[in-house]
Design an enzyme around this catalytic site. Structure first.
Site, mmCIF file in Angstrom:
data_model
loop_
_atom_site.group_PDB
_atom_site.id
_atom_site.type_symbol
_atom_site.label_atom_id
_atom_site.label_comp_id
_atom_site.label_asym_id
_atom_site.label_seq_id
_atom_site.Cartn_x
_atom_site.Cartn_y
_atom_site.Cartn_z
ATOM 1 N N ASN A 1 36.707 33.025 39.713
ATOM 2 C CA ASN A 1 35.969 32.868 38.460
ATOM 3 C C ASN A 1 35.254 34.156 38.063
ATOM 4 O O ASN A 1 34.986 34.384 36.890
ATOM 5 C CB ASN A 1 34.951 31.730 38.577
ATOM 6 C CG ASN A 1 35.621 30.372 38.497
ATOM 7 O OD1 ASN A 1 36.361 30.093 37.573
ATOM 8 N ND2 ASN A 1 35.413 29.543 39.497
ATOM 9 N N LYS B 1 38.920 29.833 49.907
ATOM 10 C CA LYS B 1 38.925 31.301 49.975
ATOM 11 C C LYS B 1 37.840 31.853 50.888
ATOM 12 O O LYS B 1 38.045 32.825 51.613
ATOM 13 C CB LYS B 1 38.805 31.833 48.542
ATOM 14 C CG LYS B 1 38.561 33.322 48.382
ATOM 15 C CD LYS B 1 37.092 33.703 48.198
ATOM 16 C CE LYS B 1 36.455 33.064 47.011
ATOM 17 N NZ LYS B 1 35.007 33.396 46.880
#
Length: 314
Positions: free
Chosen positions: A13, A215
């Site tokens: 993001n 992640k």
């Protein structure tokens, strides 16, 4: 400060500054800004490994695949992760090389397409909960469940979404390659999107799985396997907060793993947001005895040298 090996995980993001204007050029501009802060760390003499998220980018690939399903084959999720490792890695490589050129340095930068080993016995394969891709109508969800074997669930009245497994990472397949590159002072981009999920059978053969790996957990594992001096998670805020967004919000400068556990048990960190980041840092700090940092891209350098960000210590 002596030269440190620093693993930095940046969010998918954070490569999208304005969700209403998402283009490849805009994503490059966000990568360029992050690269300028990472370049400062390299200039200060540190060796750097960069991991990155890819949630929105995988969503875009799946959406394209969805629109073209009548004329083209769909793309399996493990291939989507590989695609984003290449495209985001390319943007970060270019942004870093351009930044080094600006400050008259010439270190080498390379992206490693990274497979991450998971287990078929991971409970998440029995009960997938990780939403991916865009919202669908009930009819579209039904189509995919019947034709593609997807598992779809209704999402808070907003429509249906595909959910997939999010297994725990067990090993980084290309870890020796990454280590060799670091020994040769190459800046490495690796473990993108949590890595491509693969399973190793009893004969040592690998095969891909349609899943997504967190992640931050994969980056923490990579930092542990590389024996990094410092593990940094770059996110949307400069410091971790208690009572985030409330009138009694309090920023944290330095906390111990024990204090972090307490704040987790008190429910201070949101599950899909800050919680996995704090858990990943705590795991790294406990395993290695080294420090972890959470901050935003523009304070990466300041977190090392000027007391910015939130530091987590044993």
């Amino acid at each position: 400060m002596e030269s440190k090996l620093i693993v930095i995980a940046i969010g998918g993001n954070s490569l999208i500054e304005d969700p209403k204007h998402v283009t490849v050029a805009a994503q490059y501009e966000a990568a360029r800004k992050t690269a300028s802060h990472i370049a400062k760390l390299v200039k200060a003499g540190h060796r750097v490994v960069i991991a990155h998220g890819n949630g929105p980018q995988v969503g875009f690939i799946l959406l394209r695949s969805e629109f073209s399903r009548s004329i083209l084959h769909t793309v399996p999720l493990d291939s989507c992760v590989a695609d984003t490792q290449g495209s985001i890695g390319y943007q970060l490589q270019m942004a870093l090389k351009n930044e080094f050129n600006r400050i008259q340095m010439n270190p080498q930068v390379a992206t490693v397409v990274t497979q991450v080993e998971v287990s078929d016995d991971d409970p998440s394969f029995q009960k997938p909960t990780k939403p991916i891709g865009s919202f669908m109508s009930k009819e579209d969800a039904q189509y995919h469940m019947e034709k593609d074997g997807w598992i779809c669930t209704e999402d808070a009245g907003r429509g249906y979404r595909r959910v997939v497994a999010s297994p725990k990472p067990k090993a980084i397949v290309e870890i020796d390659t990454i280590r060799t590159m670091l020994e040769n002072r190459i800046i490495v981009i690796a473990g993108g999107g949590g890595g491509i999920p693969v399973v190793r059978d009893e004969d040592g053969y690998l095969s891909g799985r349609e899943a997504v790996i967190d992640k931050d957990l994969a980056a923490a594992l990579m930092a542990k396997e590389l024996k990094a001096d410092l593990f940094v998670i770059s996110t949307a805020v400069e410091k971790v907060c208690l009572n985030f967004g409330k009138p009694n919000q309090k920023t944290l400068d330095t906390i111990t793993t024990k204090e972090a556990d307490q704040y987790i048990s008190e429910g201070h960190f949101a599950p899909g947001s800050m919680l996995p980041k704090v858990q990943a840092i705590v795991d790294f700090v406990r395993s290695t005895g080294n420090e972890g940092l959470i901050t935003d891209p523009e304070h990466l350098y300041g977190a090392l040298y000027e007391g910015k960000g939130t530091r987590i210590v044993r």
